[in-house]
Design an enzyme around this catalytic site. Structure first.
Site, PDB file in Angstrom:
ATOM      1  N   HIS A  51       0.853  -1.182   0.000  1.00  0.00           N
ATOM      2  CA  HIS A  51       0.000   0.000   0.000  1.00  0.00           C
ATOM      3  C   HIS A  51       0.892   1.236   0.000  1.00  0.00           C
ATOM      4  CE1 HIS A  51      -3.848  -1.969   1.856  1.00  0.00           C
ATOM      5  NE2 HIS A  51      -3.341  -2.680   0.846  1.00  0.00           N
ATOM      6  N   GLU A  53       1.114   3.828   1.911  1.00  0.00           N
ATOM      7  CA  GLU A  53       1.696   4.185   3.199  1.00  0.00           C
ATOM      8  C   GLU A  53       2.888   3.295   3.530  1.00  0.00           C
ATOM      9  OE1 GLU A  53      -2.894   4.431   3.797  1.00  0.00           O
ATOM     10  OE2 GLU A  53      -1.479   3.330   2.535  1.00  0.00           O
ATOM     11  N   CYS A  81      -5.918   1.918   6.046  1.00  0.00           N
ATOM     12  CA  CYS A  81      -6.545   0.683   6.518  1.00  0.00           C
ATOM     13  C   CYS A  81      -5.875   0.274   7.839  1.00  0.00           C
ATOM     14  CB  CYS A  81      -6.391  -0.409   5.463  1.00  0.00           C
ATOM     15  SG  CYS A  81      -4.694  -1.041   5.293  1.00  0.00           S
ATOM     16  N   CYS A  84      -2.030  -0.504   7.527  1.00  0.00           N
ATOM     17  CA  CYS A  84      -1.171   0.673   7.367  1.00  0.00           C
ATOM     18  C   CYS A  84      -1.100   1.484   8.657  1.00  0.00           C
ATOM     19  CB  CYS A  84      -1.658   1.519   6.207  1.00  0.00           C
ATOM     20  SG  CYS A  84      -1.422   0.689   4.618  1.00  0.00           S
TER      21      CYS A  84
END
Length: 149
Positions: A51, A53, A81, A84
């Site tokens: 992701h 992040e 999420c 993360c």
């Protein structure tokens, strides 16, 4: 809080979109300097943890030679999420600034409020809604195109 950092995150989200990834971008800032950048790339890397992040945290960790990143602010186009957010807590990120809310999987008020969980050994400050319209439009355009194509 600087809108210029979110603008860079939006540029990274656009790169993700151009690559066929969900358009999310992130930058990690320390002392008003970007020390890490990332955009979504789980499809390209065959890595469900890739992701935006996580990619920004990995980039910053390599650049500064540490996995703890206190005194930093992470700017991300979409509410993180739980995975993360957990990585940010472990890295000791001081402040999270996100654009669009995520009512389905967001961990900072969208679907959950994990950032306020008192059992965490680190608390980070959270600011939501910076450039929310622009960030949300990127996502809406991406999914609209996928549904029609």
């Amino acid at each position: 809080m600087q809108s210029g950092f979110m603008q860079r995150a939006i540029e990274l989200a656009q790169q993700a979109s151009a690559a066929g990834e969900v358009p999310v971008g992130a930058v990690l800032v320390m002392d008003e300097q970007i020390i890490g950048e990332g955009h979504n790339q789980p499809i390209a890397t065959h890595d469900p943890s890739a992701h935006a992040e996580i990619m920004a945290l990995r980039d910053a960790g390599r650049r500064v030679g540490a996995y703890r990143l206190p005194g930093t602010t992470l700017y991300v186009t979409l509410e993180p999420c739980p995975m993360c957010l957990g990585a940010m807590i472990h890295a000791r990120v001081s402040h999270l600034v996100f654009g669009a809310s995520d009512p389905k999987t967001g961990a900072c008020g969208g679907a959950f409020s994990l950032h306020t969980e008192p059992s965490h050994n680190h608390q980070l400050q959270v600011t939501s809604g910076l450039e929310a319209d622009a960030c949300g439009e990127l996502l809406r355009d991406f999914f609209r195109a996928r549904r029609s194509g």
